[in-house]
Design a protein around this motif. Sequence first.
Motif, PDB file in Angstrom:
ATOM      1  N   THR A 233       0.820  -1.210   0.000  1.00  0.00           N
ATOM      2  CA  THR A 233       0.000   0.000   0.000  1.00  0.00           C
ATOM      3  C   THR A 233       0.859   1.268   0.000  1.00  0.00           C
ATOM      4  O   THR A 233       0.414   2.322  -0.426  1.00  0.00           O
ATOM      5  CB  THR A 233      -0.901   0.066   1.243  1.00  0.00           C
TER       6      THR A 233
ATOM      7  N   ALA B 162      -4.610 -10.317   5.289  1.00  0.00           N
ATOM      8  CA  ALA B 162      -5.995 -10.119   5.733  1.00  0.00           C
ATOM      9  C   ALA B 162      -6.632 -11.431   6.179  1.00  0.00           C
ATOM     10  O   ALA B 162      -7.692 -11.425   6.790  1.00  0.00           O
ATOM     11  CB  ALA B 162      -6.809  -9.491   4.606  1.00  0.00           C
ATOM     12  N   ASP B 163      -6.007 -12.558   5.866  1.00  0.00           N
ATOM     13  CA  ASP B 163      -6.571 -13.837   6.283  1.00  0.00           C
ATOM     14  C   ASP B 163      -5.965 -14.345   7.586  1.00  0.00           C
ATOM     15  O   ASP B 163      -6.315 -15.414   8.070  1.00  0.00           O
ATOM     16  CB  ASP B 163      -6.374 -14.892   5.174  1.00  0.00           C
TER      17      ASP B 163
ATOM     18  N   TYR C  38      -4.925 -10.295  11.971  1.00  0.00           N
ATOM     19  CA  TYR C  38      -5.747  -9.306  11.278  1.00  0.00           C
ATOM     20  C   TYR C  38      -7.200  -9.413  11.726  1.00  0.00           C
ATOM     21  O   TYR C  38      -7.862  -8.413  11.985  1.00  0.00           O
ATOM     22  CB  TYR C  38      -5.648  -9.483   9.750  1.00  0.00           C
TER      23      TYR C  38
ATOM     24  N   HIS D  79      -9.857 -11.049   0.541  1.00  0.00           N
ATOM     25  CA  HIS D  79      -8.488 -11.295   1.001  1.00  0.00           C
ATOM     26  C   HIS D  79      -7.702  -9.993   1.162  1.00  0.00           C
ATOM     27  O   HIS D  79      -6.476  -9.975   1.081  1.00  0.00           O
ATOM     28  CB  HIS D  79      -7.757 -12.231   0.037  1.00  0.00           C
ATOM     29  N   LYS D  80      -8.398  -8.890   1.358  1.00  0.00           N
ATOM     30  CA  LYS D  80      -7.712  -7.594   1.447  1.00  0.00           C
ATOM     31  C   LYS D  80      -7.820  -7.015   2.846  1.00  0.00           C
ATOM     32  O   LYS D  80      -8.863  -7.095   3.500  1.00  0.00           O
ATOM     33  CB  LYS D  80      -8.341  -6.616   0.456  1.00  0.00           C
ATOM     34  N   SER D  81      -6.729  -6.392   3.294  1.00  0.00           N
ATOM     35  CA  SER D  81      -6.762  -5.693   4.576  1.00  0.00           C
ATOM     36  C   SER D  81      -7.405  -4.322   4.375  1.00  0.00           C
ATOM     37  O   SER D  81      -7.516  -3.840   3.238  1.00  0.00           O
ATOM     38  CB  SER D  81      -5.334  -5.525   5.099  1.00  0.00           C
ATOM     39  N   ILE D  82      -7.797  -3.686   5.473  1.00  0.00           N
ATOM     40  CA  ILE D  82      -8.399  -2.360   5.332  1.00  0.00           C
ATOM     41  C   ILE D  82      -7.420  -1.369   4.711  1.00  0.00           C
ATOM     42  O   ILE D  82      -7.819  -0.476   3.990  1.00  0.00           O
ATOM     43  CB  ILE D  82      -8.954  -1.785   6.670  1.00  0.00           C
ATOM     44  N   GLU D  83      -6.122  -1.545   4.957  1.00  0.00           N
ATOM     45  CA  GLU D  83      -5.132  -0.670   4.327  1.00  0.00           C
ATOM     46  C   GLU D  83      -5.165  -0.834   2.803  1.00  0.00           C
ATOM     47  O   GLU D  83      -5.072   0.139   2.059  1.00  0.00           O
ATOM     48  CB  GLU D  83      -3.717  -0.984   4.832  1.00  0.00           C
ATOM     49  N   GLU D  84      -5.257  -2.087   2.353  1.00  0.00           N
ATOM     50  CA  GLU D  84      -5.280  -2.337   0.907  1.00  0.00           C
ATOM     51  C   GLU D  84      -6.574  -1.825   0.276  1.00  0.00           C
ATOM     52  O   GLU D  84      -6.557  -1.246  -0.810  1.00  0.00           O
ATOM     53  CB  GLU D  84      -5.111  -3.841   0.635  1.00  0.00           C
TER      54      GLU D  84
ATOM     55  N   THR E 164      -6.409   2.035   0.176  1.00  0.00           N
ATOM     56  CA  THR E 164      -5.471   2.500  -0.842  1.00  0.00           C
ATOM     57  C   THR E 164      -6.084   2.388  -2.231  1.00  0.00           C
ATOM     58  O   THR E 164      -5.979   3.302  -3.060  1.00  0.00           O
ATOM     59  CB  THR E 164      -4.167   1.667  -0.782  1.00  0.00           C
ATOM     60  N   THR E 165      -6.747   1.271  -2.494  1.00  0.00           N
ATOM     61  CA  THR E 165      -7.366   1.066  -3.804  1.00  0.00           C
ATOM     62  C   THR E 165      -8.485   2.082  -4.039  1.00  0.00           C
ATOM     63  O   THR E 165      -8.594   2.658  -5.122  1.00  0.00           O
ATOM     64  CB  THR E 165      -7.905  -0.376  -3.908  1.00  0.00           C
TER      65      THR E 165
ATOM     66  N   LEU F 263      -8.812   5.095  -2.753  1.00  0.00           N
ATOM     67  CA  LEU F 263      -8.236   6.422  -2.989  1.00  0.00           C
ATOM     68  C   LEU F 263      -7.702   6.536  -4.408  1.00  0.00           C
ATOM     69  O   LEU F 263      -7.839   7.575  -5.064  1.00  0.00           O
ATOM     70  CB  LEU F 263      -7.120   6.725  -1.981  1.00  0.00           C
ATOM     71  N   GLN F 264      -7.092   5.456  -4.904  1.00  0.00           N
ATOM     72  CA  GLN F 264      -6.598   5.457  -6.286  1.00  0.00           C
ATOM     73  C   GLN F 264      -7.744   5.579  -7.271  1.00  0.00           C
ATOM     74  O   GLN F 264      -7.695   6.349  -8.222  1.00  0.00           O
ATOM     75  CB  GLN F 264      -5.901   4.115  -6.580  1.00  0.00           C
TER      76      GLN F 264
END
Lengths: 292, 292
Positions: free
Chosen positions: A33, A136-137, A141, B271-276, B279-280, B282-283
């Motif tokens: 990120t 995330a898995d 997390y 499978h994504k964290s809140i950070e990911e 970030t996506t 915002l992009q």
Amino acid sequence: MTDAITNGNSPTSPAAPAKPVAARPVFIVSDGTGITAETFAHSILAQFEMRFRQIRVPFVDSVDKAYETAQRINEMYRTENIRPIIFSTLVDARANEILRNCQGVILDMFQTFIEPLELELGLKSMHAIGRVHQNADSEAYKNRIEAVNFSLAHDDGQSNKNLQSADVILVGVSRSGKTPTTLYLAMQYGVKAANYPLIPEDFEREKLPSTLDQYKEKIFGLSIDPLRLSEIRNERRPGSKYASLENCRYEVNEAEAMMRREGIRWLSSTHKSIEEIATTILQEIKLERDVY
Amino acid sequence: MTDAITNGNSPTSPAAPAKPVAARPVFIVSDGTGITAETFAHSILAQFEMRFRQIRVPFVDSVDKAYETAQRINEMYRTENIRPIIFSTLVDARANEILRNCQGVILDMFQTFIEPLELELGLKSMHAIGRVHQNADSEAYKNRIEAVNFSLAHDDGQSNKNLQSADVILVGVSRSGKTPTTLYLAMQYGVKAANYPLIPEDFEREKLPSTLDQYKEKIFGLSIDPLRLSEIRNERRPGSKYASLENCRYEVNEAEAMMRREGIRWLSSTHKSIEEIATTILQEIKLERDVY
């Protein structure tokens, strides 16, 4: 994502040309990120009285994307005729090599520290990308997300259920900063943080709510300057008794007296950010927590 | 604060002694909260198949505290007979000098990047401590807290008031990850993020809630694998129709069909964290935001 950081007036260095300069471009190139790199770069750049514009390029996780990024940087160099600054955290050696050959000033946040550590530890690093943040898995997390849900469910004294599984219980008058702090503790550290507002009924009774009695060692207090509190409350309910300076003085005095009487540790949130408040609480209650 | 990071089995490097080793101590020494340094150090250390224990020493903002910290490090060196690793972000030259003379391996995250930047920019840095995070009295900080309050007030479609001032509106089925993502966007970036649950009534009507019609360009969707969704919902309401795999499949299918029909951009949060996720988003919506 672009943002300009202004630290002061125009640069006065000998390197600065006479004509007005645009903010110097800074790229944050990451295979994840880039959030950590971006925050770190920001803190370094804040040491210069100069304008920068930070451009984050996340998810550069292939050789193709590294080429694309290098081209973008070269393009900017050609257009603006000044070398962009690159904070890079690329782990992949080939991607890194591609970036190194671009027309920017490379500050390699990864390799710079990996090499001395490999020497000191007598161990090769794995060079595995995407290990900055948790998977995330992963259990860790899931615990963080569970902590966020816990903090939301136990916001503002909403629920007494499962208070025994709280890691910390924040108390303080309404608008003293409890909610953002509990959410930050949960999100950053997976800390289950409940919060309980101290209200006029508690002050009249001169006792903490009885539900909290058994959790004394988990309780941490937030106080706040009455003037600032009155400002904050006036944004919500302008001209109300709730927001009046007189009432804010009364509530803060009573809350501090109660915390002293009950032996509750507390701090003033007035000039502190949620990061500072959270860090102090973790130190004080000696919570051991993972980092994300 | 101490935490052990386990990346795998015991070390197999030639430097490792034959007897079982304790996790290698790593100090994070900062004049502020040390949160950025800690996260960064964690990501570097995660590259080694070895156990570490991270000890954060925040608020080292005086020469005295630097001495204290150096003594603590030396003490650990004497006890454990191995050099602790120090990630340092001290800005003050005298404090830094004191730390440099301790019995640890110093990785200076500040000086390492400040020096090449001073050269490149032709400008001396200010060496001002405590500039990593925002001042809690700054406008930008107040905006962040306001964004957190906005996200809380607009969680789960609670309020249609002021939706026009939202930067982004997340839509998706219940438990697809909307709430933690909106809170993260607010806390990290000061982004005002509302969220709206897509419910069976919306699917029957085959339309987005009419309140959202005028905000199409701000809407971003979250979807999720039905199996994972059913797991998450079963933790909340075990054995319910709400949590059943059949119902989760139905809701996810309908939600994705609606997002396609309405031309809403979306991603799968499975499978994504809140950070990911943040970030996506915002992009994708090209939000320009400050960094904290």
